[in-house]
Design a protein around this motif. Structure first.
Motif, PDB file in Angstrom:
ATOM      1  N   SER A  24       0.856  -1.176   0.000  1.00  0.00           N
ATOM      2  CA  SER A  24       0.000   0.000   0.000  1.00  0.00           C
ATOM      3  C   SER A  24       0.892   1.225   0.000  1.00  0.00           C
ATOM      4  O   SER A  24       1.519   1.528   1.007  1.00  0.00           O
ATOM      5  CB  SER A  24      -0.900  -0.027   1.236  1.00  0.00           C
ATOM      6  OG  SER A  24      -1.674   1.135   1.296  1.00  0.00           O
ATOM      7  N   SER A  26       1.505   5.434  -1.355  1.00  0.00           N
ATOM      8  CA  SER A  26       0.766   6.600  -1.785  1.00  0.00           C
ATOM      9  C   SER A  26       1.592   7.546  -2.642  1.00  0.00           C
ATOM     10  O   SER A  26       1.037   8.292  -3.412  1.00  0.00           O
ATOM     11  CB  SER A  26       0.210   7.346  -0.565  1.00  0.00           C
ATOM     12  OG  SER A  26       1.262   7.735   0.275  1.00  0.00           O
ATOM     13  N   THR A  39       6.289   6.619   0.148  1.00  0.00           N
ATOM     14  CA  THR A  39       5.444   6.821   1.324  1.00  0.00           C
ATOM     15  C   THR A  39       4.386   5.732   1.392  1.00  0.00           C
ATOM     16  O   THR A  39       3.713   5.457   0.406  1.00  0.00           O
ATOM     17  CB  THR A  39       4.752   8.202   1.265  1.00  0.00           C
ATOM     18  OG1 THR A  39       5.748   9.212   1.110  1.00  0.00           O
ATOM     19  CG2 THR A  39       3.952   8.471   2.519  1.00  0.00           C
ATOM     20  N   THR A  40       4.281   5.111   2.570  1.00  0.00           N
ATOM     21  CA  THR A  40       3.206   4.151   2.836  1.00  0.00           C
ATOM     22  C   THR A  40       2.425   4.665   4.041  1.00  0.00           C
ATOM     23  O   THR A  40       2.899   5.521   4.784  1.00  0.00           O
ATOM     24  CB  THR A  40       3.744   2.731   3.113  1.00  0.00           C
ATOM     25  OG1 THR A  40       4.510   2.732   4.325  1.00  0.00           O
ATOM     26  CG2 THR A  40       4.571   2.215   1.953  1.00  0.00           C
ATOM     27  N   LYS A  41       1.243   4.104   4.248  1.00  0.00           N
ATOM     28  CA  LYS A  41       0.375   4.666   5.282  1.00  0.00           C
ATOM     29  C   LYS A  41       0.821   4.364   6.704  1.00  0.00           C
ATOM     30  O   LYS A  41       0.375   5.028   7.638  1.00  0.00           O
ATOM     31  CB  LYS A  41      -1.076   4.260   5.064  1.00  0.00           C
ATOM     32  CG  LYS A  41      -1.373   2.789   5.172  1.00  0.00           C
ATOM     33  CD  LYS A  41      -2.844   2.546   4.878  1.00  0.00           C
ATOM     34  CE  LYS A  41      -3.223   1.105   5.043  1.00  0.00           C
ATOM     35  NZ  LYS A  41      -4.649   0.902   4.815  1.00  0.00           N
ATOM     36  N   SER A  42       1.710   3.387   6.893  1.00  0.00           N
ATOM     37  CA  SER A  42       2.188   3.090   8.245  1.00  0.00           C
ATOM     38  C   SER A  42       3.422   2.194   8.175  1.00  0.00           C
ATOM     39  O   SER A  42       3.789   1.685   7.111  1.00  0.00           O
ATOM     40  CB  SER A  42       1.100   2.402   9.061  1.00  0.00           C
ATOM     41  OG  SER A  42       0.896   1.086   8.612  1.00  0.00           O
ATOM     42  N   HIS A  45       3.112  -1.222   6.549  1.00  0.00           N
ATOM     43  CA  HIS A  45       3.028  -1.313   5.085  1.00  0.00           C
ATOM     44  C   HIS A  45       4.394  -0.981   4.488  1.00  0.00           C
ATOM     45  O   HIS A  45       4.797   0.181   4.470  1.00  0.00           O
ATOM     46  CB  HIS A  45       1.960  -0.357   4.555  1.00  0.00           C
ATOM     47  CG  HIS A  45       0.589  -0.722   5.000  1.00  0.00           C
ATOM     48  ND1 HIS A  45       0.041  -0.255   6.168  1.00  0.00           N
ATOM     49  CD2 HIS A  45      -0.335  -1.537   4.442  1.00  0.00           C
ATOM     50  CE1 HIS A  45      -1.168  -0.757   6.311  1.00  0.00           C
ATOM     51  NE2 HIS A  45      -1.419  -1.542   5.276  1.00  0.00           N
ATOM     52  N   ASP A 100       0.990  11.763  10.983  1.00  0.00           N
ATOM     53  CA  ASP A 100      -0.180  10.901  10.789  1.00  0.00           C
ATOM     54  C   ASP A 100       0.176   9.408  10.803  1.00  0.00           C
ATOM     55  O   ASP A 100      -0.681   8.553  10.606  1.00  0.00           O
ATOM     56  CB  ASP A 100      -0.908  11.255   9.494  1.00  0.00           C
ATOM     57  CG  ASP A 100      -0.102  10.950   8.234  1.00  0.00           C
ATOM     58  OD1 ASP A 100       1.054  10.470   8.323  1.00  0.00           O
ATOM     59  OD2 ASP A 100      -0.639  11.202   7.129  1.00  0.00           O
ATOM     60  N   SER A 102       2.226   7.916   8.702  1.00  0.00           N
ATOM     61  CA  SER A 102       2.741   7.444   7.418  1.00  0.00           C
ATOM     62  C   SER A 102       4.271   7.487   7.441  1.00  0.00           C
ATOM     63  O   SER A 102       4.875   8.267   8.176  1.00  0.00           O
ATOM     64  CB  SER A 102       2.174   8.269   6.264  1.00  0.00           C
ATOM     65  OG  SER A 102       2.561   9.615   6.362  1.00  0.00           O
TER      66      SER A 102
END
Length: 156
Positions: A24, A26, A39-42, A45, A100, A102
């Motif tokens: 995942s 972004s 960049t991944t959401k966390s 990932h 956030d 990420s």
């Protein structure tokens, strides 16, 4: 510890395959030095650029991300302090963790055996119960000759 040492030995073999992992992501960018930042959401990932490597590379990236405090106190001796502006070994794997949650991953370590070796050795020593200070001393002693200048890692 065994997983870390296994990761270390296999990573240094330089093997890669075409297995892809569902990731995942972004946003992907390339730095002036050619490193990829994704960049991944966390932290859970991992970046898609790891799909070009054996699973052990992803394992070490995950371990590096989970050992932020340790690796932020360990210098890298590959020259990335000057070439890429890195401040410590953690920067070879993760460029930034945003508010956030990420994560902006850096692919620098995928191309550098010194980065991989330092992180794997540090994590293995930490998992054996060694202190961050002792690990820092161990890395500084091992890499003080025959390697590039260390990153400007903050003193302990």
């Amino acid at each position: 510890m065994a997983a870390c040492m296994l990761s270390f030995s296999i990573l240094l073999s330089g093997c890669a395959d075409g297995n892809s992992q569902e990731q995942s992501h972004s946003h992907i960018t390339k730095t002036a030095t050619g490193d990829i930042r994704e960049t991944t959401k966390s932290i859970e990932h991992l970046p898609s650029f790891l799909s070009a490597f054996e699973e052990e590379m992803a394992v070490l990236y995950q371990q590096a991300a989970e050992h932020r405090e340790l690796l932020e106190n360990i210098p890298c001796y590959c020259g990335c302090g000057q070439s890429a502006g890195h401040k410590n070994s953690y920067d070879c794997f993760v460029y930034e963790t945003k508010q956030d949650g990420s994560v902006v991953w850096d692919d620098h370590a995928t191309k550098c055996g010194v980065c991989l070796e330092i992180a794997a050795e540090s994590i293995a020593a930490y998992d054996q119960g060694k202190s961050i200070k002792d690990i820092r001393h161990m890395i500084d002693e091992k890499y003080k000759e025959g390697y590039a200048e260390p990153t400007p890692t903050k003193p302990l």
